[in-house]
Write a protein that holds these residues in place. Structure first.
Motif, PDB file in Angstrom:
ATOM      1  N   ASN A  94       0.745  -1.064   0.064  1.00 31.60           N
ATOM      2  CA  ASN A  94      -0.113  -0.165  -0.121  1.00 31.60           C
ATOM      3  C   ASN A  94       0.818   1.308   0.045  1.00 31.60           C
ATOM      4  O   ASN A  94       0.552   2.345  -0.533  1.00 31.60           O
ATOM      5  N   THR A  95       1.869   1.239   0.777  1.00 29.36           N
ATOM      6  CA  THR A  95       2.741   2.527   0.828  1.00 29.36           C
ATOM      7  C   THR A  95       3.621   2.426  -0.684  1.00 29.36           C
ATOM      8  O   THR A  95       3.385   3.814  -1.222  1.00 29.36           O
ATOM      9  N   ASN A  97       2.103   1.776  -3.394  1.00 29.50           N
ATOM     10  CA  ASN A  97       0.946   2.187  -4.282  1.00 29.50           C
ATOM     11  C   ASN A  97       1.001   3.762  -4.201  1.00 29.50           C
ATOM     12  O   ASN A  97       0.629   4.395  -5.161  1.00 29.50           O
ATOM     13  N   LYS A  98       0.860   4.166  -2.906  1.00 28.14           N
ATOM     14  CA  LYS A  98       0.732   5.728  -2.675  1.00 28.14           C
ATOM     15  C   LYS A  98       1.901   6.292  -3.215  1.00 28.14           C
ATOM     16  O   LYS A  98       1.826   7.594  -3.816  1.00 28.14           O
ATOM     17  N   GLY A 101       1.547   6.461  -6.710  1.00 29.32           N
ATOM     18  CA  GLY A 101       0.439   7.491  -7.334  1.00 29.32           C
ATOM     19  C   GLY A 101       0.942   8.892  -7.404  1.00 29.32           C
ATOM     20  O   GLY A 101       0.352   9.776  -8.017  1.00 29.32           O
ATOM     21  N   ASN A 108      -3.067   7.342 -10.205  1.00 28.78           N
ATOM     22  CA  ASN A 108      -3.468   7.519  -8.537  1.00 28.78           C
ATOM     23  C   ASN A 108      -4.544   6.707  -8.422  1.00 28.78           C
ATOM     24  O   ASN A 108      -4.664   6.123  -7.547  1.00 28.78           O
ATOM     25  N   GLU A 109      -5.604   7.227  -9.299  1.00 26.24           N
ATOM     26  CA  GLU A 109      -6.933   6.497  -8.986  1.00 26.24           C
ATOM     27  C   GLU A 109      -6.896   5.151  -9.066  1.00 26.24           C
ATOM     28  O   GLU A 109      -7.509   4.353  -8.155  1.00 26.24           O
ATOM     29  N   LYS A 112      -4.942   3.709  -5.733  1.00 26.64           N
ATOM     30  CA  LYS A 112      -5.577   4.192  -4.480  1.00 26.64           C
ATOM     31  C   LYS A 112      -6.995   3.037  -4.367  1.00 26.64           C
ATOM     32  O   LYS A 112      -7.171   2.618  -3.498  1.00 26.64           O
ATOM     33  N   ASN A 113      -7.430   2.573  -5.450  1.00 27.27           N
ATOM     34  CA  ASN A 113      -8.354   1.736  -5.901  1.00 27.27           C
ATOM     35  C   ASN A 113      -8.016   0.254  -5.089  1.00 27.27           C
ATOM     36  O   ASN A 113      -8.526  -0.480  -4.320  1.00 27.27           O
ATOM     37  N   THR A 115      -5.325  -0.144  -3.251  1.00 28.34           N
ATOM     38  CA  THR A 115      -5.280  -0.098  -1.987  1.00 28.34           C
ATOM     39  C   THR A 115      -6.341  -0.232  -1.006  1.00 28.34           C
ATOM     40  O   THR A 115      -6.205  -0.832  -0.101  1.00 28.34           O
ATOM     41  N   GLU A 116      -7.382   0.313  -1.417  1.00 25.93           N
ATOM     42  CA  GLU A 116      -8.661   0.248  -0.942  1.00 25.93           C
ATOM     43  C   GLU A 116      -9.304  -1.161  -0.856  1.00 25.93           C
ATOM     44  O   GLU A 116     -10.010  -1.389   0.135  1.00 25.93           O
TER      45      GLU A 116
END
Length: 209
Positions: A94-95, A97-98, A101, A108-109, A112-113, A115-116
């Protein structure tokens, strides 16, 4: 309840995802800070339905030191807009991914998706299923040897994240040929086992509900 609540979050298809990254005091690519983790490899296993024995597998390994745009594009072509993503110690993926992004705002979208939708298989072994044989560790290799002893990293040339990072460093300097091809194969096999091990542990723990 830890195990039950984990599986209540699961929606199919399930994507089992693992990254490998490179980090160094002196960055090998421009545009990143010292010691930044640069993703260069992923493995994804896809399980389409709970009782579907067939798995799909996709993988990516960069050919050169570069920012991970090509890798993100590859992921985008594989990971659909629905379904759960499973990782082990999800804060790492997740980090990344951030960070990716931020590097690529137009991606980024998507990141972020991802990660969620990500849930952490390691959580089961932090509180839902604890074995003294884990030795107080919840690393994937420690848990795997207890849960599925026949699935092992023993005798692998690349057997952990540090090995993968060192192998990538070597591969960047190697000419095309049999040795480079063999090392790429060893790197891919290691990352593939990480996500395959997650699939099998996911299936094994699901039986305990």
């Amino acid at each position: 309840r830890v195990i039950e609540s984990f599986y209540e979050k699961v929606r199919y298809p399930v994507y089992f995802l693992d990254y490998e990254t490179y980090s160094s005091a002196i960055p090998i690519v421009e545009g990143v800070k010292p010691h930044a983790h640069i993703p260069f490899q992923f493995s994804i296993h896809i399980k389409q339905a709970e009782n579907d024995p067939e798995l799909q597998h996709f993988e990516y390994l960069a050919d050169k030191a570069a920012l991970p745009l090509e890798m993100i594009d590859a992921m985008e072509s594989i990971i659909g807009s629905n379904g759960t993503i499973v990782s082990w110690h999800k804060s790492f993926e997740n980090t990344r991914n951030k960070e990716m992004g931020i590097l690529y705002p137009d991606k980024n979208e998507f990141l972020k998706n991802i990660t969620e939708r990500t849930i952490d298989l390691e959580d089961i072994f932090k509180g839902g299923y604890v074995d003294i044989a884990f030795g107080g560790s919840t690393s994937i290799k420690k848990v795997l040897t207890v849960i599925l002893p026949n699935l092992t990293y023993d005798n692998m040339v690349v057997a952990n994240g540090t090995d993968a990072m060192e192998a990538f460093t070597r591969i960047l300097e190697m000419p095309d040929g049999a040795d480079r091809k063999k090392l790429r194969h060893d790197m891919l096999e290691y990352c593939k086992l990480d996500t395959f091990a997650m699939v099998r542990m996911f299936e094994e723990m699901q039986k305990k509900i």
